[in-house]
Enzyme design. Structure first.
Site, short mmCIF file in Angstrom:
data_model
loop_
_atom_site.label_atom_id
_atom_site.label_comp_id
_atom_site.label_asym_id
_atom_site.label_seq_id
_atom_site.Cartn_x
_atom_site.Cartn_y
_atom_site.Cartn_z
N CYS A 297 0.81 -1.23 0.00
CA CYS A 297 0.00 0.00 0.00
C CYS A 297 0.84 1.27 0.00
O CYS A 297 0.86 2.00 -0.98
CB CYS A 297 -0.92 0.00 1.22
SG CYS A 297 -2.16 -1.27 1.14
N1 LIG Z 1 -2.82 -5.89 2.02
C1 LIG Z 1 -3.22 -4.77 2.64
O1 LIG Z 1 -2.83 -4.48 3.76
C2 LIG Z 1 -4.22 -3.84 1.99
C3 LIG Z 1 -4.85 -2.88 2.79
C4 LIG Z 1 -5.77 -2.03 2.21
C5 LIG Z 1 -6.01 -2.10 0.83
N2 LIG Z 1 -5.35 -3.02 0.07
C6 LIG Z 1 -5.66 -3.06 -1.36
O2 LIG Z 1 -6.51 -4.16 -1.61
C7 LIG Z 1 -6.23 -4.72 -2.90
C8 LIG Z 1 -5.91 -6.20 -2.74
O3 LIG Z 1 -4.73 -6.31 -1.96
P1 LIG Z 1 -4.31 -7.67 -1.25
O4 LIG Z 1 -3.25 -7.31 -0.27
O5 LIG Z 1 -5.50 -8.43 -0.78
O6 LIG Z 1 -3.65 -8.46 -2.47
P2 LIG Z 1 -3.24 -10.00 -2.50
O7 LIG Z 1 -2.18 -10.13 -3.52
O8 LIG Z 1 -3.01 -10.51 -1.10
O9 LIG Z 1 -4.56 -10.73 -3.00
C9 LIG Z 1 -5.10 -10.50 -4.25
C10 LIG Z 1 -5.64 -11.80 -4.78
O10 LIG Z 1 -6.31 -11.53 -6.02
C11 LIG Z 1 -6.06 -12.61 -6.89
N3 LIG Z 1 -6.32 -12.15 -8.25
C12 LIG Z 1 -5.53 -11.43 -9.08
N4 LIG Z 1 -6.18 -11.15 -10.22
C13 LIG Z 1 -7.40 -11.71 -10.12
C14 LIG Z 1 -8.52 -11.76 -10.96
N5 LIG Z 1 -8.54 -11.13 -12.14
N6 LIG Z 1 -9.59 -12.44 -10.55
C15 LIG Z 1 -9.61 -13.06 -9.35
N7 LIG Z 1 -8.58 -13.03 -8.49
C16 LIG Z 1 -7.49 -12.35 -8.88
C17 LIG Z 1 -4.64 -13.02 -6.61
O11 LIG Z 1 -4.40 -14.36 -7.01
C18 LIG Z 1 -4.57 -12.84 -5.09
O12 LIG Z 1 -4.90 -14.03 -4.41
C19 LIG Z 1 -5.09 -3.88 -3.47
O13 LIG Z 1 -5.62 -2.86 -4.26
C20 LIG Z 1 -4.44 -3.29 -2.24
O14 LIG Z 1 -3.79 -2.08 -2.52
C21 LIG Z 1 -4.48 -3.90 0.62
#
Ligand SMILES: NC(=O)c1ccc[n+]([C@@H]2O[C@H](COP(=O)([O-])OP(=O)(O)OC[C@H]3O[C@@H](n4cnc5c(N)ncnc54)[C@H](O)[C@@H]3O)[C@@H](O)[C@H]2O)c1
Length: 460
Positions: A297
């Site tokens: 992030c």
């Molecule tokens: N991790 C954090 O602390 C956090 C906090 C707030 C916001 N976010 C935001 O949330 C979003 C997700 O982050 P995250 O940390 O969960 O990511 P992550 O990588 O842990 O998980 C994302 C998942 O999406 C899957 N994926 C990718 N493309 C896909 C598709 N087209 N269809 C279905 N699944 C798909 C991946 O295989 C993965 O398992 C990002 O935009 C991030 O910036 C993350």
């Protein structure tokens, strides 16, 4: 004004506070399904954000399907092995046991969904421009199966305008009127993985829909599972609120880092200065220096804003200055290690360096964008013999080498020429480390307050 513009101006028809307005339109039916928890929820992306969200909705009584393109992740979840630290495997098994949560790679399951929440990655390209391809691909899957009456919420952090400029047209191209037969909103996820005080359900959600009806439906949904909801006037406000939070953190960490560099030059502890300033009961918020910025992030999101602003003919100067300062911190830490060894008539080339922590922050195993990896890479390039201890990260790849974690035992600490603290995991015994190490370079001030001969501990 075309039909879609008219639809976007459609009047608000849902009032959760008085138990719901009448009428038999799609929004009223969906509101009822959300309230009585018969609405079927699909969550696309089962990572740090999507899996805890799925579990929360399943716990609240909804039938939830979690969709992910990664078959290994889905296989692990299906046998009850949680890939996410915030959801222990037994908590996952508890919801899969109820039959209310299922994980799949099959997008055809979207056909059954009343609510679809998109939680896919939003990384950067090598050029540091947004890589919106995961959101575009997930949204295209949803639009291809769009069914009248669905609520679609994007949670991935993204540039201002994504919901209205990228997502809405996908549905409108299929004849849907946003706000009438499809409801579209942005609601940023604000979790802090590893934070034991504030879990997903404790953090208020910000919700901005394309129309008022979209906003109220999405707010109604989240009110079922989180402590509070702030409705805002548009998706763009919600998109920007998330970016502002992360730019705020990024810029303040950069300030703390630059302050630490200045304090060292003046022979003063930055930690002592910051803690003293933090006694002011108003107008000050403490941020602490470290070896740089990491994670999915803080290191990434500000560029979603600066990219969009560049398209609008404006340079986001704070974002770039903070990146410059934070991005130089790994080299600064390497320089501290080299100087500290030099003062002891040792050189970096050939020195045995034990790093404590490689995750991007304490108490998590996430190494994405972790500055520790850059520090270790740089130390190796300069000829240091590098090992690391991290109870959350069993192995890492540095250049062409795979390193496996070693214990932070007294023997390993004593056998090193220098211990460098890169992540302040609570699991390390910093008093023992300072007692046994010939030299400690502490880039997290984790040893602050521990009495040790000054000559042996260098703090940021
Ligand atoms: N991790 C954090 O602390 C956090 C906090 C707030 C916001 N976010 C935001 O949330 C979003 C997700 O982050 P995250 O940390 O969960 O990511 P992550 O990588 O842990 O998980 C994302 C998942 O999406 C899957 N994926 C990718 N493309 C896909 C598709 N087209 N269809 C279905 N699944 C798909 C991946 O295989 C993965 O398992 C990002 O935009 C991030 O910036 C993350």
């Amino acid at each position: 004004m075309n039909a879609n513009d008219e639809a976007r101006r459609a009047p608000f028809s849902i009032d959760d506070r008085d138990g719901g307005a009448g009428g038999d339109d799609a929004s009223t039916r969906l509101a009822e399904a959300i309230r009585d928890r018969t609405a079927r929820v699909a969550v696309i992306g089962q990572g740090y954000v999507g899996l805890p969200l799925s579990v929360e909705f399943a716990r609240a009584g909804y039938a939830v399907v979690g969709i992910d393109t990664d078959p290994d992740r889905i296989a692990a979840i299906t046998i009850g092995q949680s890939p996410t630290p915030d959801i222990p495997s037994d908590a996952l098994q508890a919801v899969t046991g109820t039959g209310r949560y299922r994980a799949t790679t099959d997008f055809a399951r979207l056909d059954d969904a009343d609510v679809v929440i998109i939680c896919v990655p939003t990384p950067l390209r090598k050029s540091k421009d947004p890589d919106i391809s995961f959101v575009a691909s997930a949204a295209a899957q949803v639009a291809a199966r769009f069914r009248s009456g669905q609520l679609i919420v994007l949670e991935s952090t993204t540039y201002p305008g994504t919901t209205e400029e990228l997502l809405a047209p996908l549905f409108e191209a299929r004849g849907a009127r946003v706000g009438v037969d499809v409801f579209l909103a942005f609601s940023p996820e604000r979790i802090d993985p590893g934070n034991a005080t504030y879990k997903m359900k404790d953090i208020p959600k910000i919700v901005g829909g394309v129309t008022e009806t979209c906003t109220h439906l999405a707010a109604l949904l989240y009110r079922q599972v989180v402590a509070g909801v702030r409705e805002v006037s548009s998706p763009k406000v919600a998109e920007l609120a998330k970016l502002y939070e992360n730019v705020f953190r990024n810029v303040n960490i950069a300030l703390a880092n630059e302050f630490a560099i200045m304090c060292r030059r003046l022979g003063v502890s930055s930690r002592e200065v910051i803690d003293a300033a933090a006694t002011k009961p108003f107008g000050f918020l403490p941020f602490y220096p470290g070896p740089g910025i990491g994670g999915h992030c803080i290191a990434v999101d500000p560029f979603y804003l600066s990219w969009k602003m560049r398209l609008n003919g404006y340079e986001a100067r704070f974002v770039h200055l903070a990146d410059e300062i934070n991005g130089a911190m790994p080299s600064y830490v390497v320089q501290l290690v080299a100087e500290a060894l030099n003062e002891r008539r040792r050189c970096l080339n050939g020195a045995r360096i034990l790093a404590l922590g490689v995750a991007y922050k304490r108490a998590v195993g996430d190494t994405r964008e972790s500055p520790a990896l850059e520090v270790l890479q740089s130390l190796r390039e300069r000829g240091a013999v590098v090992s690391y201890a991290d109870p959350y990260v069993p192995s890492i790849v540095i250049g062409d080498a795979e390193l496996k974690a070693v214990p932070a035992s007294d023997e390993n600490v004593a056998a090193s020429d220098c211990v460098v603290v890169l992540t302040d995991h609570p699991d390390f015994d910093y008093a023992r480390v300072t007692a046994h190490a010939p030299l400690v370079v502490d880039a997290r001030n984790a040893t602050w307050g521990i009495v040790a001969p000054d000559a042996r501990v260098v703090r940021l």
